[in-house]
Design a protein around this motif. Structure first.
Motif, PDB file in Angstrom:
ATOM      1  N   CYS A 150       0.793  -1.107   0.005  1.00 48.98           N
ATOM      2  CA  CYS A 150       0.040   0.003   0.181  1.00 48.98           C
ATOM      3  C   CYS A 150       0.715   1.324  -0.152  1.00 48.98           C
ATOM      4  O   CYS A 150       1.486   1.631   1.117  1.00 48.98           O
ATOM      5  N   GLY A 151       0.993   1.844  -1.230  1.00 50.94           N
ATOM      6  CA  GLY A 151       1.900   3.033  -1.298  1.00 50.94           C
ATOM      7  C   GLY A 151       1.112   4.104  -1.121  1.00 50.94           C
ATOM      8  O   GLY A 151       1.829   5.501  -1.072  1.00 50.94           O
ATOM      9  N   ALA A 152      -0.202   4.549  -1.166  1.00 49.62           N
ATOM     10  CA  ALA A 152      -0.877   5.383  -0.856  1.00 49.62           C
ATOM     11  C   ALA A 152      -0.860   5.778   0.470  1.00 49.62           C
ATOM     12  O   ALA A 152      -1.082   5.124   1.521  1.00 49.62           O
ATOM     13  N   ASN A 153      -1.167   7.159   0.875  1.00 49.95           N
ATOM     14  CA  ASN A 153      -1.315   7.591   2.023  1.00 49.95           C
ATOM     15  C   ASN A 153      -2.719   7.782   2.276  1.00 49.95           C
ATOM     16  O   ASN A 153      -3.462   8.894   2.130  1.00 49.95           O
ATOM     17  N   ILE A 154      -3.408   6.630   3.058  1.00 50.02           N
ATOM     18  CA  ILE A 154      -4.788   6.738   3.088  1.00 50.02           C
ATOM     19  C   ILE A 154      -5.235   7.691   4.338  1.00 50.02           C
ATOM     20  O   ILE A 154      -6.320   8.002   4.529  1.00 50.02           O
ATOM     21  N   ASN A 155      -4.289   8.152   4.942  1.00 54.34           N
ATOM     22  CA  ASN A 155      -4.506   9.261   6.165  1.00 54.34           C
ATOM     23  C   ASN A 155      -5.279  10.297   5.310  1.00 54.34           C
ATOM     24  O   ASN A 155      -6.081  11.022   6.077  1.00 54.34           O
ATOM     25  N   THR A 156      -5.000  10.535   4.284  1.00 56.24           N
ATOM     26  CA  THR A 156      -5.435  11.899   3.573  1.00 56.24           C
ATOM     27  C   THR A 156      -6.703  11.759   2.999  1.00 56.24           C
ATOM     28  O   THR A 156      -7.673  12.782   2.624  1.00 56.24           O
ATOM     29  N   GLN A 157      -7.349  10.419   3.141  1.00 56.95           N
ATOM     30  CA  GLN A 157      -8.668  10.224   2.636  1.00 56.95           C
ATOM     31  C   GLN A 157      -9.653   9.595   3.517  1.00 56.95           C
ATOM     32  O   GLN A 157     -10.550   9.072   3.270  1.00 56.95           O
ATOM     33  N   CYS A 158      -9.150   9.482   4.886  1.00 51.43           N
ATOM     34  CA  CYS A 158      -9.734   8.641   5.932  1.00 51.43           C
ATOM     35  C   CYS A 158     -10.846   9.419   6.295  1.00 51.43           C
ATOM     36  O   CYS A 158     -10.794  10.560   6.740  1.00 51.43           O
TER      37      CYS A 158
END
Length: 296
Positions: A150-158
Motif C-alpha cells: 500500500c503505497g498510498a497515504n490513506i490518512n489523506t482520505q480517511c
C-alpha cells in the motif's frame, strides 16, 4: 569398508533438499522524511523484535526456513537512552524499542510472511487492522514474483469517523465500531456471511493489492520461492512528515503510487499531457490567424 547404498541415498536426499530449503533475507528501507521504528512479531529466529530506522537508512535481517510473522512501522516514538518509551502509532505496548513478543496496537499497516521450508513463501500487506504508514513488499532474486503493498497515504482520505485521535492513522471499521458485521465475528464469521463494507472498499480502492477485510484472500495473498524481500516504508519520494495529512500525501499523487506497484496505467498523466498539447496547439493557431488577419 565401503559406504552403504542407503547412506549414499540419504546423503543425496540431504543435498537435494538443502538446495530448496534456504533462509530468506528481509531488508527494511526507510524512505520517509522521518524516523521509523519497525516492530516485529513472529517465530524465534530473527535477532531483534524492534529497532530504530532513520530516514534513508536500511537494515537487513536473516530469517530461517519456516519463519512466520509480521512487520510494521511505528511512528512518533520517543525512547530514552535506555530504550524505554512509546510510539504515537503502531506502538507494541512493551514500553521498549524491542517489542518482545507484543504486536502492534491498531491502527497499523502490516507486512505478513510465512516462509516455506521446501515449499513456497506466502506474503501480504494487510490493512485489516487499519493504516498508519505506506509500505510495500518487493521480491529480490526471483523475477517471476509479484510485488505488493500500500503505497498510498490513506490518512489523506480517511473518513472522520475512522481517524485516530491525532489524525496520524486511519482505523478499521472493526476497531472504530466493534460490531460483528465489521469484525467478521459471531454470525458474520465466514466468507459467506461477512462481505466487504463501504469502509473496507475504501481501503481496497486506495490499495487494490492489500488485504482490506478478513476474507480478502483472493486478490491479496501472494507466493514466491527462492527470494529475499525488501520492505519499504514511504516507498515514493515525498516531503511530508509523519503527521502531515495534506492532499496528495505520500507519492505526490495516487496515479504515481499505483503505477509504481503495477496497479495503474498512465491514463491520468497522458490525459494531462494531451490536454496541454491541445491547448498549446490551439493557442498557436489562433496566434497565427491574428498575424495573417484571419477571423475565427
Amino acid at each position: 569398508m565401503g559406504i552403504s547404498k542407503d547412506l549414499i541415498f540419504l546423503l543425496l536426499l540431504l543435498i537435494f533438499f538443502s538446495k530448496d530449503v534456504s533462509s530468506a533475507t528481509f531488508t527494511f528501507l526507510n524512505k520517509c522524511d522521518f524516523t521509523v521504528w519497525p516492530g516485529i512479531l513472529g517465530n524465534s529466529g530473527l535477532d531483534t523484535t524492534g529497532f530504530q530506522l532513520q530516514k534513508g537508512h536500511s537494515r537487513s535481517l536473516e530469517a530461517p526456513p519456516g519463519w512466520s510473522g509480521r512487520f510494521w512501522g511505528r511512528t512518533g516514538c520517543n525512547f530514552d537512552g535506555s530504550g524505554k518509551g512509546s510510539c504515537s502509532t503502531g506502538d507494541c505496548g512493551s514500553g521498549q524499542i524491542e517489542c518482545n513478543g507484543s504486536g502492534a496496537t491498531p491502527p497499523a499497516t502490516l507486512a505478513e510472511f510465512t516462509l516455506g521450508s521446501g515449499s513456497p513463501d506466502y506474503y501480504d500487506v494487510s490493512l485489516v487492522d487499519g493504516f498508519n504508514l505506506p509500505m510495500i513488499i518487493e521480491t529480490s532474486g526471483n523475477g517471476g514474483c509479484e510485488n505488493t503493498g500500500c503505497g498510498a497515504n490513506i490518512n489523506t482520505q480517511c473518513p472522520t469517523e475512522l481517524q485516530s485521535e491525532n489524525g496520524d492513522a486511519c482505523r478499521s471499521a472493526c476497531e472504530a465500531f466493534g460490531t460483528p458485521e465489521y469484525c467478521c465475528s459471531g454470525a458474520f464469521s465466514s466468507p459467506a456471511t461477512c462481505s466487504p463494507s463501504a469502509y473496507s472498499q475504501m481501503f481496497k480502492a486506495a490499495c487494490p493489492k492489500s488485504y482490506s477485510y478478513a476474507y480478502d484472500d483472493a486478490s491479496s495473498t501472494f507466493t514466491c520461492t527462492d527470494t529475499d524481500y525488501i520492505i519499504t516504508f514511504c516507498p515514493f519520494s515525498q516531503r511530508t512528515t509523519s503527521h502531515d495529512t495534506r492532499k496528495g500525501g505520500f507519492g505526490g499523487g495516487s496515479w504515481l503510487v499505483d503505477l509504481a506497484i503495477g496497479e495503474s496505467s498512465l491514463v491520468q498523466p497522458c490525459f494531462l499531457l494531451q490536454t496541454t498539447l491541445f491547448l498549446v496547439t490551439i493557442t498557436s493557431i489562433m496566434s497565427l490567424g491574428r498575424h495573417f488577419n484571419y477571423r475565427f
